[in-house]
Design a protein around this motif. Sequence first.
Motif, mmCIF file in Angstrom:
data_model
loop_
_atom_site.group_PDB
_atom_site.id
_atom_site.type_symbol
_atom_site.label_atom_id
_atom_site.label_comp_id
_atom_site.label_asym_id
_atom_site.label_seq_id
_atom_site.Cartn_x
_atom_site.Cartn_y
_atom_site.Cartn_z
ATOM 1 N N VAL A 19 0.837 -1.208 0.000
ATOM 2 C CA VAL A 19 0.000 0.000 0.000
ATOM 3 C C VAL A 19 0.867 1.250 0.000
ATOM 4 N N ALA A 20 1.928 1.219 0.791
ATOM 5 C CA ALA A 20 2.814 2.382 0.879
ATOM 6 C C ALA A 20 3.497 2.671 -0.458
ATOM 7 N N LYS A 21 3.938 1.634 -1.158
ATOM 8 C CA LYS A 21 4.623 1.826 -2.432
ATOM 9 C C LYS A 21 3.703 2.484 -3.460
ATOM 10 N N MET A 22 2.470 2.013 -3.521
ATOM 11 C CA MET A 22 1.547 2.552 -4.522
ATOM 12 C C MET A 22 1.091 3.954 -4.156
ATOM 13 N N ALA A 23 0.806 4.167 -2.883
ATOM 14 C CA ALA A 23 0.404 5.505 -2.454
ATOM 15 C C ALA A 23 1.539 6.502 -2.666
ATOM 16 N N SER A 28 4.129 11.160 -4.756
ATOM 17 C CA SER A 28 5.379 11.756 -5.220
ATOM 18 C C SER A 28 5.233 12.433 -6.582
ATOM 19 N N ASN A 29 4.161 12.083 -7.305
ATOM 20 C CA ASN A 29 3.910 12.709 -8.601
ATOM 21 C C ASN A 29 2.781 13.740 -8.537
ATOM 22 N N GLY A 30 2.473 14.176 -7.322
ATOM 23 C CA GLY A 30 1.513 15.262 -7.148
ATOM 24 C C GLY A 30 0.067 14.849 -7.206
ATOM 25 N N GLY A 31 -0.231 13.559 -7.070
ATOM 26 C CA GLY A 31 -1.603 13.084 -7.169
ATOM 27 C C GLY A 31 -2.344 13.125 -5.850
ATOM 28 N N ASN A 32 -3.672 13.207 -5.942
ATOM 29 C CA ASN A 32 -4.536 13.213 -4.768
ATOM 30 C C ASN A 32 -5.457 12.001 -4.826
ATOM 31 N N ILE A 33 -5.236 11.021 -3.936
ATOM 32 C CA ILE A 33 -6.051 9.795 -3.910
ATOM 33 C C ILE A 33 -7.436 10.121 -3.363
ATOM 34 N N ILE A 34 -8.463 9.710 -4.097
ATOM 35 C CA ILE A 34 -9.833 9.962 -3.646
ATOM 36 C C ILE A 34 -10.556 8.679 -3.231
ATOM 37 N N HIS A 35 -10.089 7.522 -3.735
ATOM 38 C CA HIS A 35 -10.643 6.238 -3.297
ATOM 39 C C HIS A 35 -9.510 5.222 -3.257
ATOM 40 N N PRO A 75 8.503 -5.598 -10.441
ATOM 41 C CA PRO A 75 9.240 -6.319 -9.396
ATOM 42 C C PRO A 75 8.343 -7.019 -8.381
ATOM 43 N N LEU A 76 7.077 -6.604 -8.323
ATOM 44 C CA LEU A 76 6.116 -7.229 -7.403
ATOM 45 C C LEU A 76 5.417 -8.428 -8.039
#
Length: 284
Positions: A19-23, A28-35, A75-76
């Motif tokens: 979860v940490a890697k994807m978030a 880091s690219n300026g995105g805002n997670i909404i869901h 890699p995952l």
Amino acid sequence: MNSPTATILLSCPDQQGLVAKMANFIYSNGGNIIHADQHTDFATGIFLTRIEWQLDGFNLPKDVIDPAFSAIAKPLNANWQLHFSDKVPRIAIWVTKQDHCLLDLLWRWQANEMPAEIALIISNHTNLKVVADQFGIEFYYLPITKDTKLQQEEKQLEILEKSNIDLVVLAKYMQILSSDFVKSFSNIINIHHSFLPAFPGAKPYQRAYKRGVKIIGATAHYVTEDLDEGPIIEQDVVRVSHRDTVADLIRKGKDLERLVLARAVRLHLQNRVLVYNNRTVVFE
């Protein structure tokens, strides 16, 4: 939602820090997670997730997101899909003679409940051409016999390719698709008039009546080469009693079919369904 979004659906072997890697990739690219939602299948050790974020302010252009994310995902040993909310999927609805599921989808589409474009209707009968004409939708009549089945499937594939179809919805299309067709075009949703795996095949209501069941159901699933055994997206049931006739069961079943198919198509269009091991996780 006015702001366009990107959604990643991903599955991979479970491990720490996923979860940490994807978030962090999005942050880091300026995105805002909404869901964001995730599930771990402990029986198989598979991690599954759906993450949606706003594209406004995101630093990466659309065509760069997938290759950039692959540096994390590969890699995952992950399988993933990337979808954009401002891409409108194109749907082809296939029917035979029954109109209840077709009309329900068209009414919902007309009411802007379906985030898609219903581009065309294909049928092996002409009965429902009048419905297509009423809604201003292109109608293709392709009669099928045992001798012409493969030839007509080739024509169907040509139509899908020419019209840039993303999803086929079998709205009571009473023909079995060949394995070759499903291999060529696999994004297909079917509605089955029973609560699978109970009463597969023909005349389920008559068989359910003879068995004296107390509930009947409907199942929407993805089509695979194995008849009526594709990953299940949505199901529902309704109670019946000894007072119900076969006609009552069919009437109640049609109501369920409409509702279950509409739910399944909407969930698919919203990129909320993730298939693995012939099963689905539905992120609602």
